[in-house]
Design a protein around this motif. Structure first.
Motif, PDB file in Angstrom:
ATOM      1  N   LYS A 111     -45.268  -4.536 -20.192  1.00 44.74           N
ATOM      2  CA  LYS A 111     -45.951  -4.374 -21.683  1.00 44.74           C
ATOM      3  C   LYS A 111     -47.418  -4.381 -21.371  1.00 44.74           C
ATOM      4  O   LYS A 111     -48.100  -3.724 -21.901  1.00 44.74           O
ATOM      5  CB  LYS A 111     -45.398  -5.209 -22.881  1.00 44.74           C
ATOM      6  CG  LYS A 111     -45.991  -4.769 -24.052  1.00 44.74           C
ATOM      7  CD  LYS A 111     -45.366  -5.847 -25.009  1.00 44.74           C
ATOM      8  CE  LYS A 111     -46.267  -5.671 -26.326  1.00 44.74           C
ATOM      9  NZ  LYS A 111     -45.522  -6.535 -27.527  1.00 44.74           N
ATOM     10  N   LYS A 140     -50.044  11.868 -30.150  1.00 48.93           N
ATOM     11  CA  LYS A 140     -48.688  11.379 -29.407  1.00 48.93           C
ATOM     12  C   LYS A 140     -49.050  10.929 -28.072  1.00 48.93           C
ATOM     13  O   LYS A 140     -50.059  10.980 -27.690  1.00 48.93           O
ATOM     14  CB  LYS A 140     -48.331  12.840 -28.920  1.00 48.93           C
ATOM     15  CG  LYS A 140     -46.926  12.810 -28.134  1.00 48.93           C
ATOM     16  CD  LYS A 140     -45.575  12.543 -29.210  1.00 48.93           C
ATOM     17  CE  LYS A 140     -44.368  12.431 -28.356  1.00 48.93           C
ATOM     18  NZ  LYS A 140     -43.814  13.580 -28.074  1.00 48.93           N
ATOM     19  N   THR A 152     -32.828  -1.103 -20.536  1.00 44.37           N
ATOM     20  CA  THR A 152     -32.953  -0.237 -21.832  1.00 44.37           C
ATOM     21  C   THR A 152     -34.349  -0.515 -22.675  1.00 44.37           C
ATOM     22  O   THR A 152     -34.052  -0.180 -23.733  1.00 44.37           O
ATOM     23  CB  THR A 152     -31.724   0.039 -22.321  1.00 44.37           C
ATOM     24  OG1 THR A 152     -31.187  -1.564 -23.021  1.00 44.37           O
ATOM     25  CG2 THR A 152     -30.632   0.348 -21.437  1.00 44.37           C
ATOM     26  N   GLN A 154     -37.198   0.264 -22.765  1.00 45.28           N
ATOM     27  CA  GLN A 154     -38.405   1.074 -22.617  1.00 45.28           C
ATOM     28  C   GLN A 154     -39.308   0.902 -23.642  1.00 45.28           C
ATOM     29  O   GLN A 154     -40.734   0.765 -23.886  1.00 45.28           O
ATOM     30  CB  GLN A 154     -38.113   2.525 -22.269  1.00 45.28           C
ATOM     31  CG  GLN A 154     -37.615   2.649 -20.813  1.00 45.28           C
ATOM     32  CD  GLN A 154     -35.965   2.343 -20.905  1.00 45.28           C
ATOM     33  OE1 GLN A 154     -35.297   1.983 -21.844  1.00 45.28           O
ATOM     34  NE2 GLN A 154     -35.532   2.155 -19.658  1.00 45.28           N
ATOM     35  N   PRO A 155     -38.832   1.067 -24.771  1.00 47.55           N
ATOM     36  CA  PRO A 155     -39.836   1.133 -26.113  1.00 47.55           C
ATOM     37  C   PRO A 155     -40.546  -0.114 -26.324  1.00 47.55           C
ATOM     38  O   PRO A 155     -41.729  -0.287 -26.813  1.00 47.55           O
ATOM     39  CB  PRO A 155     -38.758   1.247 -27.402  1.00 47.55           C
ATOM     40  CG  PRO A 155     -37.637   1.956 -26.795  1.00 47.55           C
ATOM     41  CD  PRO A 155     -37.404   1.312 -25.396  1.00 47.55           C
ATOM     42  N   GLY A 156     -40.056  -1.229 -26.112  1.00 48.73           N
ATOM     43  CA  GLY A 156     -40.656  -2.460 -26.043  1.00 48.73           C
ATOM     44  C   GLY A 156     -41.932  -2.850 -25.014  1.00 48.73           C
ATOM     45  O   GLY A 156     -43.068  -3.239 -25.114  1.00 48.73           O
ATOM     46  N   ILE A 158     -43.591   0.017 -24.111  1.00 52.27           N
ATOM     47  CA  ILE A 158     -44.549   1.072 -24.222  1.00 52.27           C
ATOM     48  C   ILE A 158     -45.315   0.414 -25.400  1.00 52.27           C
ATOM     49  O   ILE A 158     -46.403   1.068 -25.912  1.00 52.27           O
ATOM     50  CB  ILE A 158     -43.874   2.446 -24.289  1.00 52.27           C
ATOM     51  CG1 ILE A 158     -43.475   2.915 -23.016  1.00 52.27           C
ATOM     52  CG2 ILE A 158     -45.085   3.334 -24.922  1.00 52.27           C
ATOM     53  CD1 ILE A 158     -44.511   2.660 -21.986  1.00 52.27           C
ATOM     54  N   ASN A 159     -44.729  -0.566 -26.194  1.00 49.45           N
ATOM     55  CA  ASN A 159     -45.483  -1.076 -27.359  1.00 49.45           C
ATOM     56  C   ASN A 159     -46.852  -1.652 -26.881  1.00 49.45           C
ATOM     57  O   ASN A 159     -47.617  -1.638 -27.710  1.00 49.45           O
ATOM     58  CB  ASN A 159     -44.668  -2.028 -27.928  1.00 49.45           C
ATOM     59  CG  ASN A 159     -43.656  -1.736 -28.912  1.00 49.45           C
ATOM     60  OD1 ASN A 159     -43.508  -0.470 -29.174  1.00 49.45           O
ATOM     61  ND2 ASN A 159     -42.820  -2.454 -29.229  1.00 49.45           N
ATOM     62  N   SER A 162     -48.999   1.165 -27.739  1.00 49.84           N
ATOM     63  CA  SER A 162     -49.156   1.687 -29.003  1.00 49.84           C
ATOM     64  C   SER A 162     -49.850   0.369 -29.631  1.00 49.84           C
ATOM     65  O   SER A 162     -50.728   0.942 -30.698  1.00 49.84           O
ATOM     66  CB  SER A 162     -47.569   1.908 -29.519  1.00 49.84           C
ATOM     67  OG  SER A 162     -47.107   2.807 -28.923  1.00 49.84           O
ATOM     68  N   ARG A 177     -44.323   9.285 -30.717  1.00 49.96           N
ATOM     69  CA  ARG A 177     -44.322   8.696 -29.155  1.00 49.96           C
ATOM     70  C   ARG A 177     -42.691   9.037 -28.730  1.00 49.96           C
ATOM     71  O   ARG A 177     -41.954   8.901 -29.170  1.00 49.96           O
ATOM     72  CB  ARG A 177     -44.309   7.077 -29.281  1.00 49.96           C
ATOM     73  CG  ARG A 177     -44.663   6.345 -27.948  1.00 49.96           C
ATOM     74  CD  ARG A 177     -44.899   4.906 -28.077  1.00 49.96           C
ATOM     75  NE  ARG A 177     -43.530   4.208 -28.276  1.00 49.96           N
ATOM     76  CZ  ARG A 177     -43.200   2.967 -28.346  1.00 49.96           C
ATOM     77  NH1 ARG A 177     -44.341   2.249 -28.420  1.00 49.96           N
ATOM     78  NH2 ARG A 177     -42.084   2.388 -28.455  1.00 49.96           N
ATOM     79  N   SER A 178     -43.057   8.762 -27.320  1.00 50.74           N
ATOM     80  CA  SER A 178     -41.704   8.882 -26.428  1.00 50.74           C
ATOM     81  C   SER A 178     -41.676   7.822 -25.585  1.00 50.74           C
ATOM     82  O   SER A 178     -42.903   7.727 -24.824  1.00 50.74           O
ATOM     83  CB  SER A 178     -41.631  10.235 -25.901  1.00 50.74           C
ATOM     84  OG  SER A 178     -41.510  11.335 -26.799  1.00 50.74           O
ATOM     85  N   ALA A 179     -40.858   7.072 -25.402  1.00 51.88           N
ATOM     86  CA  ALA A 179     -40.724   6.036 -24.102  1.00 51.88           C
ATOM     87  C   ALA A 179     -39.676   6.415 -23.420  1.00 51.88           C
ATOM     88  O   ALA A 179     -38.613   6.292 -23.725  1.00 51.88           O
ATOM     89  CB  ALA A 179     -40.547   4.425 -24.735  1.00 51.88           C
TER      90      ALA A 179
END
Length: 200
Positions: A111, A140, A152, A154-156, A158-159, A162, A177-179
């Motif tokens: 992160k 984007k 799993t 990935q969103p955390g 890429i935070n 962001s 966004r896409s992660a």
């Protein structure tokens, strides 16, 4: 498994900077770094977080760091280079999955590296528009996470990118966004981030 101590975020960097989440990352100590002197409001907010724009990373293949099309800037994927090198390599793993003997990077460290990527992306944007205060919107963000097959989160990861963009650009930093989890990234980087910015 975890990131080797020598490859921890900020390892070997001076203690004069205290960026958000400990990402001493993209802090520029190079006299030639872009944005020295915090010439824009965005750069001033970065400075308040203990960050500065680095020199734009040299491409590692046949591409340019950023291009303008209309009133948008499209950046190439940015790796978490710190002073021109990757501080860590390997797949992101919480340490509870996978059986690989290869080095892994914790989600927390990844992160912070995503934050580094975002700062490097802003440097790429500035290189083509001259002033980050011209950004009217981050449209984007796409983040790639080199992932252990069982990871799993990935969103955390890429935070990191962001949240940094939100802190320095306010409402203009809110974006789609896409992660994406991937098997491997260039130079065995744990994370890569690209963005599209609208400007006036």
């Amino acid at each position: 498994m975890s990131t080797p101590e020598a490859a921890a975020p900020g390892a070997g960097l001076g203690a004069t900077n205290s960026p958000v989440n400990g990402a001493e990352s993209a802090v520029a100590t190079d006299e030639n770094a872009v944005g020295t002197g915090a010439s824009s409001a965005v750069e001033q907010r970065l400075a308040e977080l203990g960050l500065a724009l680095p020199a734009v990373a040299a491409p590692v293949a046949a591409y340019v760091p950023a291009v303008i099309s209309g009133n948008h800037v499209y950046t190439s994927g940015q790796l978490p280079f710190i002073d021109g090198k990757l501080e860590a390599t390997g797949k992101v793993s919480s340490g509870t999955e996978g059986t690989s003997d290869e080095p892994t990077v914790s989600p927390e460290a990844a992160k912070r590296y995503a934050e580094v990527c975002a700062v490097n992306a802003l440097a790429a944007v500035k290189s083509v528009i001259g002033d980050l205060d011209r950004i009217t919107r981050i449209v984007k963000v796409v983040g790639f996470v080199s992932s252990d097959p069982s990871f799993t989160g990935q969103p955390g990861v890429i935070n990191g990118a962001s949240e940094l963009l939100g802190k320095v650009l306010g409402d203009a930093g809110q974006h789609a966004r896409s992660a994406v989890g991937v098997a491997v990234l260039p130079l065995d980087s744990p994370v890569e981030v690209e963005l599209i910015a609208e400007f006036a």
